[in-house]
Write a protein that holds these residues in place. Structure first.
Motif, PDB file in Angstrom:
ATOM      1  N   THR A 136      -6.817   0.373  -2.001  1.00 49.89           N
ATOM      2  CA  THR A 136      -6.291   1.660  -2.459  1.00 49.89           C
ATOM      3  C   THR A 136      -6.057   2.651  -1.325  1.00 49.89           C
ATOM      4  N   ARG A 137      -7.090   2.819  -0.526  1.00 47.27           N
ATOM      5  CA  ARG A 137      -7.037   3.810   0.537  1.00 47.27           C
ATOM      6  C   ARG A 137      -5.943   3.477   1.567  1.00 47.27           C
ATOM      7  N   ALA A 138      -5.949   2.239   2.033  1.00 46.34           N
ATOM      8  CA  ALA A 138      -4.986   1.837   3.059  1.00 46.34           C
ATOM      9  C   ALA A 138      -3.550   2.014   2.557  1.00 46.34           C
ATOM     10  N   ARG A 139      -3.348   1.647   1.314  1.00 41.60           N
ATOM     11  CA  ARG A 139      -1.992   1.708   0.793  1.00 41.60           C
ATOM     12  C   ARG A 139      -1.542   3.159   0.646  1.00 41.60           C
ATOM     13  N   TRP A 140      -2.473   4.001   0.229  1.00 39.11           N
ATOM     14  CA  TRP A 140      -2.130   5.398   0.015  1.00 39.11           C
ATOM     15  C   TRP A 140      -1.898   6.124   1.336  1.00 39.11           C
ATOM     16  N   LEU A 141      -2.729   5.840   2.311  1.00 36.85           N
ATOM     17  CA  LEU A 141      -2.527   6.451   3.627  1.00 36.85           C
ATOM     18  C   LEU A 141      -1.148   6.090   4.173  1.00 36.85           C
ATOM     19  N   ALA A 142      -0.777   4.832   4.010  1.00 40.08           N
ATOM     20  CA  ALA A 142       0.521   4.396   4.501  1.00 40.08           C
ATOM     21  C   ALA A 142       1.643   5.131   3.779  1.00 40.08           C
ATOM     22  N   ILE A 143       1.497   5.292   2.480  1.00 38.43           N
ATOM     23  CA  ILE A 143       2.526   5.992   1.716  1.00 38.43           C
ATOM     24  C   ILE A 143       2.677   7.424   2.223  1.00 38.43           C
ATOM     25  N   CYS A 144       1.555   8.102   2.424  1.00 38.31           N
ATOM     26  CA  CYS A 144       1.605   9.490   2.882  1.00 38.31           C
ATOM     27  C   CYS A 144       2.306   9.591   4.238  1.00 38.31           C
ATOM     28  N   LYS A 145       1.934   8.689   5.126  1.00 35.89           N
ATOM     29  CA  LYS A 145       2.500   8.688   6.468  1.00 35.89           C
ATOM     30  C   LYS A 145       4.012   8.468   6.417  1.00 35.89           C
ATOM     31  N   VAL A 146       4.420   7.441   5.697  1.00 34.80           N
ATOM     32  CA  VAL A 146       5.838   7.113   5.624  1.00 34.80           C
ATOM     33  C   VAL A 146       6.621   8.213   4.908  1.00 34.80           C
ATOM     34  N   ALA A 147       6.030   8.742   3.848  1.00 40.77           N
ATOM     35  CA  ALA A 147       6.720   9.801   3.109  1.00 40.77           C
ATOM     36  C   ALA A 147       7.008  10.976   4.023  1.00 40.77           C
ATOM     37  N   SER A 148       6.016  11.364   4.808  1.00 40.84           N
ATOM     38  CA  SER A 148       6.230  12.525   5.671  1.00 40.84           C
ATOM     39  C   SER A 148       7.284  12.199   6.724  1.00 40.84           C
ATOM     40  N   LYS A 149       7.263  10.999   7.210  1.00 35.69           N
ATOM     41  CA  LYS A 149       8.262  10.603   8.196  1.00 35.69           C
ATOM     42  C   LYS A 149       9.677  10.617   7.607  1.00 35.69           C
ATOM     43  N   LEU A 150       9.767  10.223   6.332  1.00 37.37           N
ATOM     44  CA  LEU A 150      11.080  10.169   5.689  1.00 37.37           C
ATOM     45  C   LEU A 150      11.476  11.511   5.068  1.00 37.37           C
ATOM     46  N   GLY A 151      10.588  12.483   5.183  1.00 38.17           N
ATOM     47  CA  GLY A 151      10.893  13.780   4.613  1.00 38.17           C
ATOM     48  C   GLY A 151      10.795  13.809   3.097  1.00 38.17           C
ATOM     49  N   ILE A 152       9.976  12.905   2.547  1.00 40.73           N
ATOM     50  CA  ILE A 152       9.764  12.902   1.098  1.00 40.73           C
ATOM     51  C   ILE A 152       8.509  13.707   0.788  1.00 40.73           C
ATOM     52  N   THR A 153       8.646  14.693  -0.087  1.00 39.93           N
ATOM     53  CA  THR A 153       7.486  15.505  -0.444  1.00 39.93           C
ATOM     54  C   THR A 153       6.697  14.819  -1.555  1.00 39.93           C
ATOM     55  N   ILE A 154       5.400  14.780  -1.390  1.00 40.32           N
ATOM     56  CA  ILE A 154       4.561  14.230  -2.452  1.00 40.32           C
ATOM     57  C   ILE A 154       3.939  15.383  -3.222  1.00 40.32           C
ATOM     58  N   HIS A 155       4.349  15.528  -4.455  1.00 43.02           N
ATOM     59  CA  HIS A 155       3.825  16.599  -5.284  1.00 43.02           C
ATOM     60  C   HIS A 155       2.466  16.176  -5.845  1.00 43.02           C
ATOM     61  N   PRO A 156       1.414  16.950  -5.574  1.00 36.87           N
ATOM     62  CA  PRO A 156       0.064  16.542  -6.000  1.00 36.87           C
ATOM     63  C   PRO A 156      -0.011  16.251  -7.496  1.00 36.87           C
ATOM     64  N   ARG A 157       0.747  16.999  -8.281  1.00 36.63           N
ATOM     65  CA  ARG A 157       0.667  16.781  -9.730  1.00 36.63           C
ATOM     66  C   ARG A 157       1.465  15.554 -10.163  1.00 36.63           C
ATOM     67  N   LEU A 158       2.131  14.926  -9.219  1.00 37.86           N
ATOM     68  CA  LEU A 158       2.797  13.660  -9.533  1.00 37.86           C
ATOM     69  C   LEU A 158       2.011  12.471  -8.986  1.00 37.86           C
ATOM     70  N   VAL A 159       0.764  12.762  -8.587  1.00 39.28           N
ATOM     71  CA  VAL A 159      -0.082  11.679  -8.100  1.00 39.28           C
ATOM     72  C   VAL A 159      -1.197  11.442  -9.105  1.00 39.28           C
ATOM     73  N   THR A 160      -1.328  10.214  -9.534  1.00 41.81           N
ATOM     74  CA  THR A 160      -2.421   9.905 -10.449  1.00 41.81           C
ATOM     75  C   THR A 160      -3.090   8.617  -9.989  1.00 41.81           C
ATOM     76  N   GLN A 161      -4.148   8.252 -10.654  1.00 41.80           N
ATOM     77  CA  GLN A 161      -4.957   7.145 -10.149  1.00 41.80           C
ATOM     78  C   GLN A 161      -5.437   6.268 -11.295  1.00 41.80           C
ATOM     79  N   LEU A 162      -5.453   4.973 -11.054  1.00 40.69           N
ATOM     80  CA  LEU A 162      -5.982   4.060 -12.066  1.00 40.69           C
ATOM     81  C   LEU A 162      -7.474   4.291 -12.225  1.00 40.69           C
ATOM     82  N   GLU A 163      -7.936   4.105 -13.445  1.00 40.07           N
ATOM     83  CA  GLU A 163      -9.363   4.251 -13.677  1.00 40.07           C
ATOM     84  C   GLU A 163      -9.899   3.129 -14.545  1.00 40.07           C
ATOM     85  N   GLY A 164     -11.154   2.777 -14.302  1.00 37.76           N
ATOM     86  CA  GLY A 164     -11.795   1.776 -15.141  1.00 37.76           C
ATOM     87  C   GLY A 164     -11.521   0.366 -14.662  1.00 37.76           C
ATOM     88  N   THR A 165     -12.350  -0.547 -15.131  1.00 38.32           N
ATOM     89  CA  THR A 165     -12.265  -1.919 -14.657  1.00 38.32           C
ATOM     90  C   THR A 165     -11.539  -2.829 -15.634  1.00 38.32           C
TER      91      THR A 165
END
Lengths: 360, 360
Positions: A197-226
């Motif tokens: 989870t962490r590695a994939r998300w860090l990569a997304i953030c990095k690439v998004a900023s490089k590509l000039g894509i804004t990540i809106h916090p309220r458009l970020v959600t997370q899976l829960e439960g097993t």
DNA sequence: CTGAAAGCGCTTACAG
DNA sequence: CTGAAAGCGCTTACAG
């Protein structure tokens, strides 16, 4: 385990062969474990031994052999869940390699229960495994045997990580979406216990900023439960819709999540990909037969399994200096299918529709 | 395996504990294997032993234990393909039971290669497994250990079969189709090497004749080849279309086949279920998320795995007289989803369309 | 070239 | 109540 067993032909032991051949157990053992050369055993003797072994269908008892030689030729594989596609795809690759090498493997699945994650390494050690492959599982302790981790991101010295190139993966997905005109992109992150989870998300953030894509916090959600399957993905998507922030695309943590997301969107009357595009991750078999077929970042899971196995076997039989000191990186590919399309101009439209709650 | 290993804490042996506690290895062994009672070991001693074992994190080396006691507490599981849903669903059930009992398992997958089918039982025997679960795999020889077969239809004395009630399964599917008005029903049988093929087909024939449903020979086709996934199903469906005999429904050997069939039908411009209904078998996870969702006969695969494991463990620790003498039958359920609908009056219509060959 | 003997780490009759 | 000793079936120094 008594006389009540059906008539059985007992497995022959070394002693019997020794009698039959008039040779010591030592010699037979040497021939059968391929040390004939270095002990200068005559070809003639070697052949006799081999023939007798074949005739009586003799193979060494691996318990005894392992106990004495300290080589059990067995490894342990830890997976979160045996009945899910990701683990088994990796297992397939592992098996390709192991079986050619005469290794067998124990599988244990911990289902994300922490006591099992803690106990299994000891239990495997008690079973005399010579190494462990951990798939998407976070091991806590340093172990006295080599460990290869697939998507595990460990920091222990004895652990070699097999990692996907997450930056490339993120670039594939985000460039694809940008090319289609998507600007409001929603993200479904993995469960916090999933080691990727962490590695994939860090990569997304990095690439998004490089590509000039804004990540809106309220458009970020997370899976829960097993819960296995696509239920967690359904729940996350419902949450996303309820927040009321418009989006034209979802980048899901994995394909099961993407499939769940698509179901919820459709139930809410939102068409995929006409109104919302969905990108998955993994490329599990059902990604292709899903409707619409999933656009997704493909992880080479079989290959990761093969690489893990090859690496582990090398660590087991090589010496410590030769162990890989860096993570071994494998490359994703991008699979364009039908779940993504050109971004709609006015994404707000779907918000006026009824939101149907996903079953959960 | 030399001094080059990372610093390791060696696993303690019985000898060490014995020194530490001032007790014989015999006594310690008895306490730890739960024989304290029958040897009247005082509670006080028992507690001391348990405490020391916990403190040093001692567990018996299972190789040594197995060699001496002839109980490896290990079974082997043979499956056709580790990375396919059916086997792993069964495996999930098996695991539920085994892990509670302290058993571990080796998995081997033979991929329908006959030399592997022949060799694996011996290799497992050499590994001292106490029993074998064979999933959809035809074992040839009688083995000296108990075997439970899931969907295997064996006749050996030492094998207990876990079988689906195929008659009920066939009745569910055929009555459902008849109720919807289907008379021209096409059938895709399983591969000849799949041990369930024959049983399932016999049941279909029996039920069809009882229900007055005619089976047209030219509407019967069979999966071929060992390719995993839905490709064999695609090929069979293409064949069916090429024959030119009209039909309004397909009863597929399994869900993967049904999914392949639907793809081919759609490519040929035939709508499912409006023009042709499709019934699957198994109810694998993607059956529900497929488009349209599959109507299918559900096999309780997890349950079959659990039953197999419970039965095998009983056989291992019980005596031969108590072994089940008959197959153990489990019941299918029927899952109505979107891939079946009312039969069209003039099924010939689709035959005028272009038939697109499935990739294969 | 070959083998006798020790020993891997346990469990289990056997004896007291 | 407890333990000394044998032995599971191999492999491996060691010796010749």
């Amino acid at each position: 385990m008594t006389a009540n067993q059906p008539k059985t032909v007992a497995r022959p032991r070394l002693k019997e062969l020794s009698h039959y051949l008039g040779l010591s157990r030592t010699t037979i053992s040497r021939v059968l474990s391929g040390q004939a050369e270095e002990h200068r055993i005559p070809e003639e003797t070697r052949k006799r031994v081999l023939a007798a072994a074949a005739q009586f269908n003799y193979t060494a008892n691996t318990l005894a052999r392992g106990l004495r030689s300290r080589k059990s030729r067995t490894i342990g594989i830890m997976v979160p869940e045996i009945s899910e596609g990701y683990s088994t795809a990796v297992l397939g690759g592992v098996e390709d390699v192991l079986l050619l090498s005469g290794f067998f493997y124990f599988v244990v699945s911990h289902r994300h229960r922490s006591e099992l994650l803690r106990e299994y390494p000891s239990l495997l050690l008690a079973r005399a495994v010579e190494g462990i492959i951990a798939v998407d599982s976070a091991l806590e302790e340093e172990l006295p045997i080599p460990v290869v981790s697939v998507s595990g991101h460990h920091r222990q010295q004895s652990v070699v990580n097999i990692e996907l190139d997450h930056l490339l993966a993120a670039r594939y997905a985000l460039e694809h979406l940008r090319k289609l005109g998507h600007k409001e992109i929603a993200f479904i992150k993995g469960q916090s216990f999933s080691s990727d989870t962490r590695a994939r998300w860090l990569a997304i953030c990095k690439v998004a900023s490089k590509l000039g894509i804004t990540i809106h916090p309220r458009l970020v959600t997370q899976l829960e439960g097993t819960a296995p399957g696509s239920d967690p993905g359904r729940a996350a998507t419902v949450q996303l819709l309820e927040r009321g922030v418009p989006f034209t695309a979802i980048f899901a943590f994995n394909d099961l999540t993407a499939i769940g997301a698509i179901t919820v969107l459709r139930e809410a009357g939102i068409r995929v990909p006409e109104e919302v595009s969905v990108v998955g991750f993994d490329d599990i078999p059902s990604a292709a037969t899903n409707m619409p077929p999933l656009t997704t970042v493909r992880q080479p899971m079989q290959e990761m399994g093969r690489v893990a196995a090859v690496t582990l076997l090398q660590m087991i039989d090589g010496n410590h200096e030769e162990w890989p000191r860096k993570p071994i990186r494998v490359l994703p590919t991008f699979v364009e299918r039908g779940s993504t399309g050109i971004a709609v101009a006015t994404p707000e439209t779907f918000l006026t529709r009824t939101v149907v709650r996903g079953k959960n």
